[in-house]
Write a protein that holds these residues in place. Sequence first.
Motif, PDB file in Angstrom:
ATOM      1  N   GLY A 179       0.636  -1.176  -0.117  1.00 46.65           N
ATOM      2  CA  GLY A 179       0.248  -0.158   0.116  1.00 46.65           C
ATOM      3  C   GLY A 179       0.793   0.896  -0.151  1.00 46.65           C
ATOM      4  N   ASN A 180       2.290   1.095   0.015  1.00 50.30           N
ATOM      5  CA  ASN A 180       2.830   2.278   0.353  1.00 50.30           C
ATOM      6  C   ASN A 180       2.776   3.265  -1.974  1.00 50.30           C
ATOM      7  N   TYR A 181       2.418   4.588  -1.789  1.00 52.79           N
ATOM      8  CA  TYR A 181       2.944   5.014  -2.590  1.00 52.79           C
ATOM      9  C   TYR A 181       4.397   5.022  -3.322  1.00 52.79           C
ATOM     10  N   MET A 182       4.172   4.826  -4.548  1.00 55.32           N
ATOM     11  CA  MET A 182       5.557   5.369  -5.522  1.00 55.32           C
ATOM     12  C   MET A 182       6.179   6.609  -5.129  1.00 55.32           C
ATOM     13  N   GLU A 183       7.251   7.201  -5.541  1.00 52.28           N
ATOM     14  CA  GLU A 183       8.187   8.842  -5.409  1.00 52.28           C
ATOM     15  C   GLU A 183       8.019   8.564  -6.397  1.00 52.28           C
ATOM     16  N   SER A 184       8.892   7.961  -7.182  1.00 52.05           N
ATOM     17  CA  SER A 184      10.424   7.873  -8.734  1.00 52.05           C
ATOM     18  C   SER A 184       9.467   8.451  -9.991  1.00 52.05           C
ATOM     19  N   ALA A 185       8.407   8.789  -9.637  1.00 53.20           N
ATOM     20  CA  ALA A 185       6.997   9.241 -10.891  1.00 53.20           C
ATOM     21  C   ALA A 185       7.356  11.128 -10.582  1.00 53.20           C
ATOM     22  N   GLY A 186       7.311  11.468  -9.475  1.00 53.56           N
ATOM     23  CA  GLY A 186       8.095  12.378  -9.283  1.00 53.56           C
ATOM     24  C   GLY A 186       9.228  13.502  -9.950  1.00 53.56           C
ATOM     25  N   LYS A 187      10.348  12.085 -10.257  1.00 52.23           N
ATOM     26  CA  LYS A 187      11.246  12.666 -10.946  1.00 52.23           C
ATOM     27  C   LYS A 187      11.142  12.749 -12.421  1.00 52.23           C
ATOM     28  N   ARG A 188       9.953  12.149 -13.253  1.00 55.16           N
ATOM     29  CA  ARG A 188      10.424  11.662 -14.562  1.00 55.16           C
ATOM     30  C   ARG A 188      10.089  13.494 -15.383  1.00 55.16           C
ATOM     31  N   ILE A 189      10.672  13.467 -16.189  1.00 53.86           N
ATOM     32  CA  ILE A 189      11.094  15.011 -16.908  1.00 53.86           C
ATOM     33  C   ILE A 189      10.000  15.432 -16.994  1.00 53.86           C
ATOM     34  N   SER A 190       9.178  14.892 -17.391  1.00 58.19           N
ATOM     35  CA  SER A 190       7.594  15.903 -17.482  1.00 58.19           C
ATOM     36  C   SER A 190       7.344  16.963 -16.353  1.00 58.19           C
ATOM     37  N   ARG A 191       6.895  16.181 -15.243  1.00 61.07           N
ATOM     38  CA  ARG A 191       6.701  17.550 -14.574  1.00 61.07           C
ATOM     39  C   ARG A 191       7.657  18.470 -13.897  1.00 61.07           C
ATOM     40  N   PHE A 192       8.594  18.400 -14.836  1.00 60.49           N
ATOM     41  CA  PHE A 192       9.256  20.111 -14.960  1.00 60.49           C
ATOM     42  C   PHE A 192       8.971  20.764 -16.413  1.00 60.49           C
ATOM     43  N   ARG A 193       7.286  20.625 -17.240  1.00 66.06           N
ATOM     44  CA  ARG A 193       7.220  20.983 -18.293  1.00 66.06           C
ATOM     45  C   ARG A 193       7.458  22.142 -18.136  1.00 66.06           C
ATOM     46  N   GLN A 194       7.322  23.142 -17.067  1.00 62.54           N
ATOM     47  CA  GLN A 194       6.563  24.867 -16.864  1.00 62.54           C
ATOM     48  C   GLN A 194       7.317  25.082 -16.451  1.00 62.54           C
ATOM     49  N   TYR A 195       8.741  24.593 -16.991  1.00 63.46           N
ATOM     50  CA  TYR A 195      10.268  25.557 -16.370  1.00 63.46           C
ATOM     51  C   TYR A 195      10.668  25.103 -18.184  1.00 63.46           C
ATOM     52  N   ALA A 196      11.649  26.036 -18.335  1.00 64.89           N
ATOM     53  CA  ALA A 196      12.974  26.247 -19.157  1.00 64.89           C
ATOM     54  C   ALA A 196      13.475  25.318 -18.733  1.00 64.89           C
ATOM     55  N   ILE A 197      13.210  23.934 -19.228  1.00 66.10           N
ATOM     56  CA  ILE A 197      13.992  23.026 -18.547  1.00 66.10           C
ATOM     57  C   ILE A 197      14.976  22.199 -20.110  1.00 66.10           C
ATOM     58  N   SER A 198      15.087  23.155 -21.276  1.00 62.87           N
ATOM     59  CA  SER A 198      15.675  22.418 -22.444  1.00 62.87           C
ATOM     60  C   SER A 198      17.073  22.007 -22.203  1.00 62.87           C
ATOM     61  N   ASP A 199      17.533  22.760 -21.502  1.00 64.07           N
ATOM     62  CA  ASP A 199      19.260  22.605 -21.070  1.00 64.07           C
ATOM     63  C   ASP A 199      19.795  21.533 -20.476  1.00 64.07           C
ATOM     64  N   MET A 200      18.228  20.953 -19.284  1.00 59.43           N
ATOM     65  CA  MET A 200      18.872  20.193 -18.209  1.00 59.43           C
ATOM     66  C   MET A 200      17.997  19.017 -19.009  1.00 59.43           C
ATOM     67  N   PHE A 201      17.377  19.047 -19.906  1.00 58.34           N
ATOM     68  CA  PHE A 201      17.037  17.965 -20.729  1.00 58.34           C
ATOM     69  C   PHE A 201      18.494  17.490 -21.888  1.00 58.34           C
TER      70      PHE A 201
END
Length: 217
Positions: A179-201
Amino acid sequence: MLLLLILIHTFNCLDLKCVSNDVNETYTRGDHLTICIHFIDIIKQIGKRLAFDVKVDRYTALYAKNSYSTLKVDGLTNHSIAIQVNKHALISPQLNYVINSTNVYPIYSLVINMQDGNVTDLIWDNGCWDSSMECSDYNVTNSKGEIFSDSNNYYKECTKEVDCDAKFYISFIGTDASGNYMESAGKRISRFRQYAISDMFSSAKNIFSGYVDEIRT
């Protein structure tokens, strides 16, 4: 760790097999889980399978070293990619890897959806963020026959073959058998779409150096 690479005689989703020694159908965070990456020649209806061992809910980068050059020897054209988890019949929708000898989609993001420790869905989470590459929107059909839109960056020309090797970000969402919630999906790249992330990608490509596997015959 490289586990297995074999020939596939058809790309029919029902015939794709993923080798695993696991006997349990449910998983908890930290359990080992096998995923199979299928490189499929759409025209010849044959392909190769590369298996990786990952940990449940661990954000992982997988680098299929020499995948581009290995397939190129076989006459690289019209290859797609599909991912399968363990013995489950679930398999991801097939995405373009190489349209021809020059147009190559090298980077993918996959989210493994679990409910009470059972794998319930495999979701592509791609996008176009790298300004140094081309961007393409296209329709994808999943195993249920449902059509949805996707987008991804690609190279028009591979000046460095290592840039065109297939690379995968793997994350998890949902709950495990306890019943533990997964946490790793919070790190996926789409979570940062609201930022200017092309350089990060672009910079994120470097993390694959820690997860090197090789596609072999």
